[in-house]
Structure formats: C-alpha cells, structure tokens
Design an enzyme around this catalytic site. Structure first.
Site, PDB file in Angstrom:
ATOM      1  N   LYS A  11       9.546   3.756   4.877  1.00  0.00           N
ATOM      2  CA  LYS A  11       8.147   3.659   5.315  1.00  0.00           C
ATOM      3  C   LYS A  11       8.078   3.519   6.842  1.00  0.00           C
ATOM      4  O   LYS A  11       9.094   3.271   7.504  1.00  0.00           O
ATOM      5  CB  LYS A  11       7.487   2.468   4.611  1.00  0.00           C
ATOM      6  N   TYR A  51      -0.319   7.401  -3.826  1.00  0.00           N
ATOM      7  CA  TYR A  51      -0.624   6.047  -4.284  1.00  0.00           C
ATOM      8  C   TYR A  51      -1.862   6.014  -5.180  1.00  0.00           C
ATOM      9  O   TYR A  51      -2.507   4.966  -5.301  1.00  0.00           O
ATOM     10  CB  TYR A  51      -0.799   5.113  -3.084  1.00  0.00           C
ATOM     11  N   ASN A 114       7.208  -3.673   3.322  1.00  0.00           N
ATOM     12  CA  ASN A 114       8.430  -3.805   2.516  1.00  0.00           C
ATOM     13  C   ASN A 114       9.376  -2.609   2.623  1.00  0.00           C
ATOM     14  O   ASN A 114      10.241  -2.401   1.781  1.00  0.00           O
ATOM     15  CB  ASN A 114       8.091  -4.150   1.061  1.00  0.00           C
ATOM     16  N   HIS A 117      10.024   2.953  -0.280  1.00  0.00           N
ATOM     17  CA  HIS A 117       9.408   3.339  -1.545  1.00  0.00           C
ATOM     18  C   HIS A 117      10.474   3.991  -2.412  1.00  0.00           C
ATOM     19  O   HIS A 117      11.306   4.747  -1.904  1.00  0.00           O
ATOM     20  CB  HIS A 117       8.271   4.340  -1.321  1.00  0.00           C
ATOM     21  N   GLU A 128       6.124  12.836  -7.705  1.00  0.00           N
ATOM     22  CA  GLU A 128       6.212  12.516  -6.277  1.00  0.00           C
ATOM     23  C   GLU A 128       7.092  13.509  -5.517  1.00  0.00           C
ATOM     24  O   GLU A 128       6.775  13.881  -4.383  1.00  0.00           O
ATOM     25  CB  GLU A 128       6.747  11.088  -6.098  1.00  0.00           C
TER      26      GLU A 128
HETATM   27  P1  IDP Z   1       6.643  -0.659  -5.431  1.00  0.00           P
HETATM   28  O1  IDP Z   1       6.584  -0.094  -4.033  1.00  0.00           O
HETATM   29  O2  IDP Z   1       7.720  -1.689  -5.558  1.00  0.00           O
HETATM   30  O3  IDP Z   1       6.729   0.408  -6.502  1.00  0.00           O
HETATM   31  P2  IDP Z   1       3.852  -0.973  -6.185  1.00  0.00           P
HETATM   32  O4  IDP Z   1       3.325  -2.034  -7.115  1.00  0.00           O
HETATM   33  O5  IDP Z   1       3.906   0.426  -6.693  1.00  0.00           O
HETATM   34  O6  IDP Z   1       5.279  -1.472  -5.664  1.00  0.00           O
HETATM   35  O7  IDP Z   1       2.937  -1.015  -4.876  1.00  0.00           O
HETATM   36  C1  IDP Z   1       3.022   0.011  -3.927  1.00  0.00           C
HETATM   37  C2  IDP Z   1       3.063  -0.601  -2.556  1.00  0.00           C
HETATM   38  O8  IDP Z   1       1.805  -1.210  -2.304  1.00  0.00           O
HETATM   39  C3  IDP Z   1       4.090  -1.717  -2.364  1.00  0.00           C
HETATM   40  O9  IDP Z   1       5.372  -1.232  -2.034  1.00  0.00           O
HETATM   41  C4  IDP Z   1       3.477  -2.498  -1.239  1.00  0.00           C
HETATM   42  O10 IDP Z   1       3.775  -1.901   0.023  1.00  0.00           O
HETATM   43  C5  IDP Z   1       1.996  -2.365  -1.497  1.00  0.00           C
HETATM   44  N1  IDP Z   1       1.476  -3.516  -2.235  1.00  0.00           N
HETATM   45  C6  IDP Z   1       1.590  -3.757  -3.560  1.00  0.00           C
HETATM   46  N2  IDP Z   1       0.999  -4.908  -3.900  1.00  0.00           N
HETATM   47  C7  IDP Z   1       0.478  -5.398  -2.753  1.00  0.00           C
HETATM   48  C8  IDP Z   1      -0.269  -6.578  -2.453  1.00  0.00           C
HETATM   49  O11 IDP Z   1      -0.568  -7.408  -3.306  1.00  0.00           O
HETATM   50  N3  IDP Z   1      -0.623  -6.731  -1.134  1.00  0.00           N
HETATM   51  C9  IDP Z   1      -0.295  -5.842  -0.163  1.00  0.00           C
HETATM   52  N4  IDP Z   1       0.400  -4.723  -0.418  1.00  0.00           N
HETATM   53  C10 IDP Z   1       0.791  -4.500  -1.690  1.00  0.00           C
HETATM   54 MG    MG Z   2       5.361   1.870  -7.076  1.00  0.00          MG
END
Ligand code: IDP
Ligand code: MG
Length: 152
Positions: A11, A51, A114, A117, A128
C-alpha cells in the site's frame, strides 16, 4: 499440490516508507513465486471496485483516499495455498493483533496504515487479479528451486 494465485499490494504507506523490498523479500523467502509485478497508481474507480465489499462502512472513504494517495506495488504471487500463505505472512488486519514476524506485526501500528493487501479467498483473488492485471502482465515460468520448496 496445485498452485494458487493471490493479489498482493504494498500500500502507499509501504511504498513511502521504503518497505516494498522487505515485503517482496518476505514473500519470496517464504517460497512464493512472483508471477506479476508493477508500480501502480490506483484510481478512485479501481479503489471503489477493489474495496466494494466495504462500501458503506465508516472507514470506507478514508480507505479509498488512502489507497489512492500514492503509488502501490501490485503483485501476483503464486504457490500452493498461496492465498492463505500470503494472509499468514501479512498477519492480522489490525497490526496490534499481528504476530511479530509477520509484515504487519513487524512494521505496523494502526489498522488504517497496515502496509499490505492480500486476497482473502481464491474467489476474490481471481476477481482482484483481473482488476489489476491483464493476462499479458502475468508470466508463467518455472523455477528450478521449487523442487526444494514444493514436495510434488
Ligand atoms: P484485510 O486487509 O486484512 O483483508 P479487510 O477487513 O478486508 O482487511 O479491510 C480492508 C482494509 O480496510 C484493511 O486492510 C484496513 O486498511 C482497512 N480497515 C479495515 N477495518 C478498518 C477499521 O476499522 N478502521 C480503519 N481501517 C480499516
Ligand atoms: Mg480484505
């Protein structure tokens, strides 16, 4: 064991912090093969499609703003059980819960920054990969070393 493919993104925070190489290194040293890779600026349209499952959630707007805020390194990685292997190499979504040794556990603090992805299922991986890569950008090739990584 038959191979899977997963979409991995470093990212914008990972690119800006100069961690792309560390992410690639972690995936390669795990044994995964890179079948496609490019530096890529995600448009808002692509971000919304990528997303789409999170549309309507409180963090959605921030997530789209963030993922389009700078280039990402997009990769197709390949190997047996690649989808789950990538997820375990990345660590939990919230870096607070990610084990040390994982990418998010070693480099991250907050869920909204984080770093990586990885597709969450074989189905979303296919979807994707089609969003990010054309067929000609994915290379099918053999590595001699795979006999030392994959039993059969
Ligand atoms: P993942 O990336 O581990 O698959 P997902 O639940 O698919 O997690 O969420 C996509 C992305 O959205 C996450 O990687 C994170 O960057 C962001 N995200 C998810 N939940 C939150 C939240 O509660 N607050 C802020 N960002 C979030
Ligand atoms: Mg995800």
């Amino acid at each position: 064991m038959s191979s899977e493919r997963s979409l991995v993104l470093v990212k914008p925070d990972g690119v800006q912090r100069g961690i792309s190489g560390a992410v690639i290194s972690k995936l390669e040293s795990r044994g995964l093969k890179i079948a496609g890779m490019k530096l890529f600026q995600i448009s808002r349209d692509l971000a919304t499609r990528h997303y789409g499952a999170h549309e309507g959630k409180p963090f959605f707007e921030g997530l789209v703003n963030f993922i389009t805020s700078g280039p990402v390194v997009a990769m197709v990685v390949e190997g047996p059980r690649a989808v789950e292997i990538v997820r375990s190499t990345m660590g939990a979504t919230d870096p607070l819960n990610a084990q040390p040794g994982t990418i998010r556990g070693d480099f991250g603090i907050e869920i909204g920054r984080n770093l990586v992805h990885g597709s969450d299922s074989l189905e979303s991986a296919k979807h994707e990969i089609n969003l990010f890569f054309s067929a000609g950008e994915i290379i099918d090739y053999d590595r001699d070393i795979d006999t030392w990584i994959i039993e059969s």
